[in-house]
Design a protein around this motif. Structure first.
Motif, PDB file in Angstrom:
ATOM      1  N   VAL A   1     -13.393  35.536 -31.236  1.00 16.37           N
ATOM      2  CA  VAL A   1     -13.187  34.263 -30.542  1.00 16.37           C
ATOM      3  C   VAL A   1     -13.965  33.149 -31.245  1.00 16.37           C
ATOM      4  CG1 VAL A   1     -13.377  33.036 -28.347  1.00 16.37           C
ATOM      5  CG2 VAL A   1     -12.869  35.494 -28.360  1.00 16.37           C
TER       6      VAL A   1
ATOM      7  N   SER B   1      -7.400  31.610 -28.772  1.00 11.69           N
ATOM      8  CA  SER B   1      -7.681  33.026 -28.822  1.00 11.69           C
ATOM      9  C   SER B   1      -7.170  33.578 -27.493  1.00 11.69           C
ATOM     10  CB  SER B   1      -9.196  33.252 -28.971  1.00 11.69           C
ATOM     11  OG  SER B   1      -9.489  34.609 -29.090  1.00 11.69           O
TER      12      SER B   1
ATOM     13  N   GLY C   1     -10.542  35.521 -24.810  1.00 10.54           N
ATOM     14  CA  GLY C   1     -10.428  34.237 -25.502  1.00 10.54           C
ATOM     15  C   GLY C   1     -10.321  33.021 -24.602  1.00 10.54           C
TER      16      GLY C   1
ATOM     17  N   SER D   1     -11.548  29.492 -25.463  1.00  8.91           N
ATOM     18  CA  SER D   1     -10.823  28.667 -26.441  1.00  8.91           C
ATOM     19  C   SER D   1      -9.781  27.781 -25.773  1.00  8.91           C
ATOM     20  CB  SER D   1     -10.138  29.561 -27.489  1.00  8.91           C
ATOM     21  OG  SER D   1      -9.055  30.285 -26.914  1.00  8.91           O
TER      22      SER D   1
END
Length: 254
Positions: free
Chosen positions: A182, A205, A210, A213
């Motif tokens: 990540v 991600s 993730g 993100s």
């Protein structure tokens, strides 16, 4: 200097990341019902994932849905996405069929943006980008890696290549195996944003790992994030109202 992309009343690449909500439904009736729900949500952009549609290969039926869908959405920009199985989608089709359906979609005048899988077959992608631009449609050049997170250098290279091929917005989505993956995606986003980006970036991600993100785009340089109203189109997407509040809170403290 990075440019912005404006579709209808939405400017991508400026300020708080915009929220794109996908429609992933099988029938025309379900697609239009989902659109009615989304109109009253926090969606800045709506993505129709055409590969989920039961008649995705029937161009006349796709055009019929597009006409009604764009009317329901009214001033909300529509992103047309025919995601192939190679990049995590629901449909396996020839390059010729992919090009034909996408070209028919942009020719309707009902689409504001179109997703083009740029790096799979660059010749087809180039034709698609030319067709979209000729019709006044903006291109989201995309690349998806559902099994791993490439190296930081490879992700930056992919984004640069997407940009070079003429996309208006450059998108990459990758699958993390651990927290370091990540961080690598965020680092690649930041490097691309600071050093090379002439167009808005969209990076993520995927999966729960993730999620960070999807909410920190304003910090690292991703201009668009995907949230849900009903069904998610990829793992890790956040409900749109929650996503909106998080993005607002982050913006306040920056």
């Amino acid at each position: 200097m990075m440019s912005t992309v404006t579709v209808k009343n939405v400017t991508i690449g400026d300020g708080i990341p915009k929220i794109c909500v996908p429609i992933v439904a099988n029938t025309k009736e379900e697609i239009l019902a989902d659109a009615l729900d989304i109109v009253n949500s926090r969606a800045d952009i709506v993505e129709w994932r055409v590969d989920w549609f039961e008649s995705a290969l029937d161009i006349e039926k796709v055009k019929d849905v597009l006409e009604q869908l764009s009317s329901v959405l009214n001033q909300i920009p529509l992103l047309f996405t025919l995601r192939t199985a190679r990049e995590g989608g629901k449909i396996d089709l020839s390059s010729e069929a992919y090009l034909e359906i996408n070209q028919a979609a942009v020719a309707t005048g009902r689409v504001d943006l179109i997703d083009v899988e740029v790096l799979d077959k660059e010749t087809i992608a180039t034709k698609m980008i030319e067709s979209a631009h000729a019709a006044g449609v903006k291109v989201v050049g995309s690349n998806h890696q559902f099994d791993r997170t490439p190296s930081q250098e490879e992700m930056v290279d992919r984004l640069r290549r997407i940009q070079e091929l003429g996309a208006d917005i450059c998108k990459i989505a990758v699958m993390p195996q651990n927290e370091t993956d990540v961080i690598r995606l965020l680092e690649a986003t930041s490097i691309m944003h600071q050093k090379y980006a002439e167009k808005p970036l969209v990076t993520m991600s995927m999966a729960k790992l993730g999620v960070v993100s999807r909410i920190t785009g304003e910090i690292f340089g991703s201009a668009l994030t995907f949230g849900t109203v009903k069904k998610a189109s990829a793992p890790g997407q956040i409900e749109s109202e929650t996503l909106y509040q998080i993005l607002q809170d982050i913006h306040k403290v920056l």
